[in-house]
Design an enzyme around this catalytic site. Structure first.
Site, PDB file in Angstrom:
ATOM      1  N   TYR A  68       1.982  20.771 -65.729  1.00  0.00           N
ATOM      2  CA  TYR A  68       1.709  21.780 -66.759  1.00  0.00           C
ATOM      3  C   TYR A  68       0.594  21.275 -67.668  1.00  0.00           C
ATOM      4  CZ  TYR A  68       3.066  25.188 -70.462  1.00  0.00           C
ATOM      5  OH  TYR A  68       3.104  26.187 -71.394  1.00  0.00           O
ATOM      6  N   ASP A  95      13.713  15.989 -60.634  1.00  0.00           N
ATOM      7  CA  ASP A  95      14.864  15.643 -61.452  1.00  0.00           C
ATOM      8  C   ASP A  95      14.688  14.247 -62.047  1.00  0.00           C
ATOM      9  OD1 ASP A  95      17.272  15.970 -62.643  1.00  0.00           O
ATOM     10  OD2 ASP A  95      18.473  15.638 -60.846  1.00  0.00           O
ATOM     11  N   CYS A 145      37.099 -15.678 -54.143  1.00  0.00           N
ATOM     12  CA  CYS A 145      37.237 -14.376 -53.485  1.00  0.00           C
ATOM     13  C   CYS A 145      36.065 -14.178 -52.509  1.00  0.00           C
ATOM     14  CB  CYS A 145      37.257 -13.304 -54.563  1.00  0.00           C
ATOM     15  SG  CYS A 145      37.378 -11.639 -53.930  1.00  0.00           S
ATOM     16  N   CYS A 160      43.757  -7.897 -55.844  1.00  0.00           N
ATOM     17  CA  CYS A 160      42.515  -7.845 -55.073  1.00  0.00           C
ATOM     18  C   CYS A 160      42.831  -7.745 -53.573  1.00  0.00           C
ATOM     19  CB  CYS A 160      41.691  -9.101 -55.353  1.00  0.00           C
ATOM     20  SG  CYS A 160      40.213  -9.181 -54.336  1.00  0.00           S
ATOM     21  N   LYS A 199      18.005  26.963 -59.601  1.00  0.00           N
ATOM     22  CA  LYS A 199      18.715  25.691 -59.390  1.00  0.00           C
ATOM     23  C   LYS A 199      19.398  25.708 -58.026  1.00  0.00           C
ATOM     24  CE  LYS A 199      19.707  23.102 -62.522  1.00  0.00           C
ATOM     25  NZ  LYS A 199      19.501  22.394 -63.749  1.00  0.00           N
ATOM     26  N   CYS A 201      38.111  -8.251 -59.956  1.00  0.00           N
ATOM     27  CA  CYS A 201      38.863  -9.395 -59.459  1.00  0.00           C
ATOM     28  C   CYS A 201      38.271 -10.613 -60.171  1.00  0.00           C
ATOM     29  CB  CYS A 201      38.688  -9.545 -57.951  1.00  0.00           C
ATOM     30  SG  CYS A 201      39.228 -11.164 -57.391  1.00  0.00           S
ATOM     31  N   CYS A 211      41.607 -11.182 -51.855  1.00  0.00           N
ATOM     32  CA  CYS A 211      42.142 -12.524 -52.118  1.00  0.00           C
ATOM     33  C   CYS A 211      43.497 -12.500 -52.828  1.00  0.00           C
ATOM     34  CB  CYS A 211      41.140 -13.351 -52.920  1.00  0.00           C
ATOM     35  SG  CYS A 211      40.958 -12.792 -54.615  1.00  0.00           S
ATOM     36  N   LYS A 270      11.286  21.363 -58.553  1.00  0.00           N
ATOM     37  CA  LYS A 270      11.758  20.967 -59.876  1.00  0.00           C
ATOM     38  C   LYS A 270      12.233  19.522 -59.755  1.00  0.00           C
ATOM     39  CE  LYS A 270      14.521  22.587 -63.724  1.00  0.00           C
ATOM     40  NZ  LYS A 270      15.232  21.359 -64.060  1.00  0.00           N
ATOM     41  N   GLU A 295       6.989  25.592 -57.491  1.00  0.00           N
ATOM     42  CA  GLU A 295       6.897  24.127 -57.529  1.00  0.00           C
ATOM     43  C   GLU A 295       8.274  23.534 -57.348  1.00  0.00           C
ATOM     44  OE1 GLU A 295       5.382  23.337 -61.413  1.00  0.00           O
ATOM     45  OE2 GLU A 295       3.491  24.343 -60.999  1.00  0.00           O
TER      46      GLU A 295
HETATM   47  S1  IVH Z   1       7.499  23.454 -66.318  1.00  0.00           S
HETATM   48  C1  IVH Z   1       7.574  25.500 -70.517  1.00  0.00           C
HETATM   49  N1  IVH Z   1       7.605  22.464 -63.894  1.00  0.00           N
HETATM   50  O1  IVH Z   1      12.517  20.922 -65.904  1.00  0.00           O
HETATM   51  C2  IVH Z   1       7.944  25.015 -69.167  1.00  0.00           C
HETATM   52  N2  IVH Z   1       9.256  21.747 -65.459  1.00  0.00           N
HETATM   53  O2  IVH Z   1      14.148  22.888 -67.920  1.00  0.00           O
HETATM   54  C3  IVH Z   1       7.625  23.608 -68.929  1.00  0.00           C
HETATM   55  N3  IVH Z   1      10.792  20.062 -64.563  1.00  0.00           N
HETATM   56  O3  IVH Z   1      12.025  19.809 -69.158  1.00  0.00           O
HETATM   57  C4  IVH Z   1       8.295  23.004 -67.776  1.00  0.00           C
HETATM   58  N4  IVH Z   1       9.911  19.937 -62.539  1.00  0.00           N
HETATM   59  O4  IVH Z   1      11.538  18.168 -67.304  1.00  0.00           O
HETATM   60  C5  IVH Z   1       8.181  22.481 -65.114  1.00  0.00           C
HETATM   61  N5  IVH Z   1       7.548  21.639 -61.721  1.00  0.00           N
HETATM   62  C6  IVH Z   1       8.095  21.660 -62.927  1.00  0.00           C
HETATM   63  C7  IVH Z   1       9.201  20.853 -63.238  1.00  0.00           C
HETATM   64  C8  IVH Z   1       9.761  20.934 -64.524  1.00  0.00           C
HETATM   65  C9  IVH Z   1      10.852  19.470 -63.354  1.00  0.00           C
HETATM   66  C10 IVH Z   1      11.732  19.800 -65.663  1.00  0.00           C
HETATM   67  C11 IVH Z   1      11.088  19.458 -66.967  1.00  0.00           C
HETATM   68  C12 IVH Z   1      11.627  20.429 -67.977  1.00  0.00           C
HETATM   69  C13 IVH Z   1      12.799  21.030 -67.279  1.00  0.00           C
HETATM   70  C14 IVH Z   1      12.888  22.500 -67.622  1.00  0.00           C
END
Ligand code: IVH
Length: 668
Positions: free
Chosen positions: A226, A117, A430, A406, A312, A424, A409, A115, A113
């Site tokens: 999840y 942010d 300005c 500045c 990551k 400024c 100006c 991740k 999946e």
């Molecule tokens: S699963 C027990 N899936 O990443 C595991 N987390 O460090 C539950 N996050 O706090 C997390 N995308 O905020 C999961 N596809 C994804 C995610 C995801 C972002 C974040 C989430 C979590 C942190 C894990």
């Protein structure tokens, strides 16, 4: 309409509206026009006001959020919210796979999946309706943010279908798409607020705002990833998410089931660069064992599941040379240093400039001209300089110094105590600040002047036709028509729109003035409490800070604005031109100070008025309507079905409960 008919109609409308919401925000495939949607929503609102006994916190009408301030209550998580262990290389992923093989005899697949942010959230559903939403907090307990989460359109308030468990938890990420983030930061800069550093900070800041109506305006989005609980529909995590999709949740379409770790590696390689084309921020890939049964065999360490790992993304980094530093003056007068670099390819785009943010960062990097610098694209959209190779620096290299005056100006810059940015102070003389103020004034949410955009303002300014917002109202057709790309029609449109803007209500005019820290909500509060511009001009620090939600910083900014003779003169000119500088009579009707000094909590459903109407009545009569009970509460205005926790609290604190009729008598 009798009660049964009303209930039927309300149910039908709620169902239809939630379905339209789902099509628009989850499937990105709208099926009716905004207008038709609004008409249906209005119809539902009307019925809900007429029949308050059918109040439902999960009605589509509640997605706009209440304007009352809330305090967040801490709640313990049923399942602790753990984090994921991180990995940064292919080798670490192969280790992860090896560890699983050692711990289980079963065969297994992976799910990959994105991740996301943003900020994570736990959503509790009971009998098909959203019951509670909680932040991660310390993992054991978090803040109850249900009211704010209800405003996120891609989070279902009521589930579709019937095959969901009676009770379950869904975890997901709340995020702010890049496009919304950019809009938000622009609006913040216009009123002199510090922009958010990245969409993650913006999302986590927004979800903890006290005012849910403000959260609703920020257009947060979500993805869920999840599912937890007993009696889940499937052993597979992937398959469970497909069920969740049918119940109305927004899941990522980029999730993929992988037969083995080699497929996982391919997925990662693909997204390492492809992620830059996504509309939301991602910082890695999450790899999970699909089978829930295998997951429970593997179990958890103290901090994270053994069945999942996060890969990551490396923030891509390149080295290049710092050619020069320029200083840009924004609309609010904030001066931002920008590094001009020898162009270099980074994460798919040619980078020529990088933000240096402020003087502290320049000093910390000890930047010199011609330095070899390392540039990175991280969570922020604009690349930044993260390091300098000082071993390559020539002995006579010139140190980068922050400017003192500045660049636009020439005014000496100031730096307020505790603030990182230099400003400024020449707000009125300005050029970028002048143009910025005019652009803000004419913007849609302020005076909404048609036909005038950034380019026309630039042109009018260059030609010496406008120097401030009041000059706009003195523009003549014969001055406009000869301008580049103008003509009679466009000139006409601008002039008639300026005329029409004289009817724009006071609170928007106040917002349009561009007083630092006076955004839409603050302008509305000031207008409602103080009624006229004269009262605001003459208000003391105490008068201002006595108003709900107006703190010292805003109050000082208002006072400083009106202390400047030039601003007073501007306002006088606008007044003479006929703009609205006091609340309209219809708003003033029925106002009194009968509830002055009283702080009232509304709870339950009422016979004669909706909760919003009661809130209005409290404020119109000089009282304060607050969301939660504390020692400072004067009364609980209670209807039927007052929440048991509220009743308990008022009893404990000895706060009197008044009925709707008693309340109406008080303001008679
Ligand atoms: S699963 C027990 N899936 O990443 C595991 N987390 O460090 C539950 N996050 O706090 C997390 N995308 O905020 C999961 N596809 C994804 C995610 C995801 C972002 C974040 C989430 C979590 C942190 C894990």
């Amino acid at each position: 309409m009798n009660l049964d008919q009303a209930k039927d109609k309300i149910d039908t409308l709620r169902h239809e509206l939630e379905e339209y919401n789902y099509q628009y925000y989850v499937l990105s495939n709208p099926t009716i026009s905004d207008y038709e949607f609004d008409m249906k929503l209005k119809e539902l609102e009307k019925l809900e006001t007429e029949f308050p006994q059918f109040f439902d916190p999960n009605s589509p009408t509640q997605r706009v959020g209440s304007d009352l301030n809330q305090e967040f209550v801490q709640v313990k998580h049923q399942y602790p919210m753990l984090s994921l262990s991180n990995s940064y290389s292919e080798a670490e992923l192969f280790d992860f796979d090896q560890r699983i093989q050692k711990l289980t005899d079963e065969s297994y697949e992976f799910v990959c999946e994105l991740k996301f942010d943003g900020t994570s959230v736990s959503l509790i559903y009971e009998n098909g309706a959203l019951a509670r939403a909680v932040t991660r907090g310390d993992g054991e307990k978090g803040d109850d943010i249900t009211a704010n989460v209800r405003t996120i359109r891609s989070i279902p308030l009521k589930l579709k279908g019937a095959d969901y468990p009676a009770s379950f938890e869904m975890r997901g990420e709340i995020l702010l798409p890049f496009a919304v983030f950019a809009e938000l930061n622009q609006a913040r800069e216009e009123i002199g607020e510090m922009p958010f550093a990245n969409p993650r900070n913006a999302a986590s800041g927004t979800i903890k705002m006290q005012n849910a109506a403000e959260v609703a305006k920020r257009k947060l989005d979500s993805y869920v990833y999840y599912l937890l609980g007993e009696n889940l529909p499937d052993d597979g995590h992937y398959e469970s998410l497909q069920h969740a999709k049918r119940w109305g949740f927004k899941i990522s379409e980029h999730t993929k089931k992988c037969a083995d770790i080699n497929e996982v590696v391919d997925f990662i390689k693909y997204w390492d660069t492809e992620r830059f084309n996504l509309p939301v921020a991602t910082d890695g890939i999450v790899i999970k064992v699909n089978s829930r049964k295998v997951q429970s065999n593997l179990g958890f360490t103290a901090k994270s599941p053994r069945w999942a790992v996060a890969y990551k993304f490396k923030a891509e980094q390149v080295s290049t040379t710092l050619e020069s530093v320029s200083f840009q003056v924004g609309r609010t007068g904030a001066v931002t240093p920008v590094a001009n670099l020898t162009p270099v390819l980074l994460a798919g785009t040619i980078v020529k400039r990088a933000s240096l943010h402020n003087a502290d960062i320049i000093n910390k990097l000890d930047l010199h001209l011609e330095d070899v610098v390392y540039v990175e694209k991280g969570g922020e959209i604009i690349p930044k300089i993260v390091d300098v190779n000082d071993s390559l620096r020539k002995a006579d290299a010139q140190k980068v110094e922050f400017i003192h005056e500045c660049p636009e100006c020439g005014t000496p810059l100031i730096r307020k105590e505790g603030e990182a940015a230099h400003y400024c102070p020449n707000e009125i003389g300005c050029p970028p600040q002048i143009k910025g103020k005019i652009e803000h004034f004419i913007s849609r949410r302020a005076m909404d002047i048609d036909g005038l955009g950034q380019e026309t303002i630039e042109l009018l300014y260059q030609q010496g036709l406008i120097h401030n917002i009041a000059d706009l109202y003195e523009l003549k057709a014969e001055q406009l028509i000869p301008l580049d790309r103008m003509g009679e029609k466009s000139a006409d449109r601008i002039l008639s729109s300026l005329q029409e803007s004289k009817n724009v209500p006071f609170e928007r005019v106040l917002f349009a003035l561009g007083i630092r820290f006076v955004g839409e909500t603050v302008a509305k509060k000031l207008a409602q409490k103080l009624v006229s511009i004269e009262a605001i001009e003459n208000a003391t620090l105490e008068n201002l800070t006595n108003i709900d939600e107006i703190g010292g910083r805003i109050a000082e900014s208002v006072i400083t604005f009106f202390q400047d003779e030039r601003n007073r003169e501007l306002v006088n000119r606008l007044k003479a031109q006929g703009l609205q500088f006091e609340l309209h009579e219809s708003v003033l009707e029925g106002r009194s100070q009968k509830l002055e000094g009283l702080s009232i909590v509304i709870s339950g459903t009422f016979e004669k008025h909706s909760r919003d109407e009661l809130k209005d009545l409290i404020e119109k009569n000089g009282g304060k309507s607050v969301g939660s009970i504390s020692k400072k509460t004067s009364y609980l205005l209670g209807g039927s079905n007052v929440g048991p926790s509220k009743l308990e609290k008022v009893e404990k604190l000895g706060i009197p409960i008044i009925s709707e009729d008693e309340f109406l008598k008080m303001i008679e």
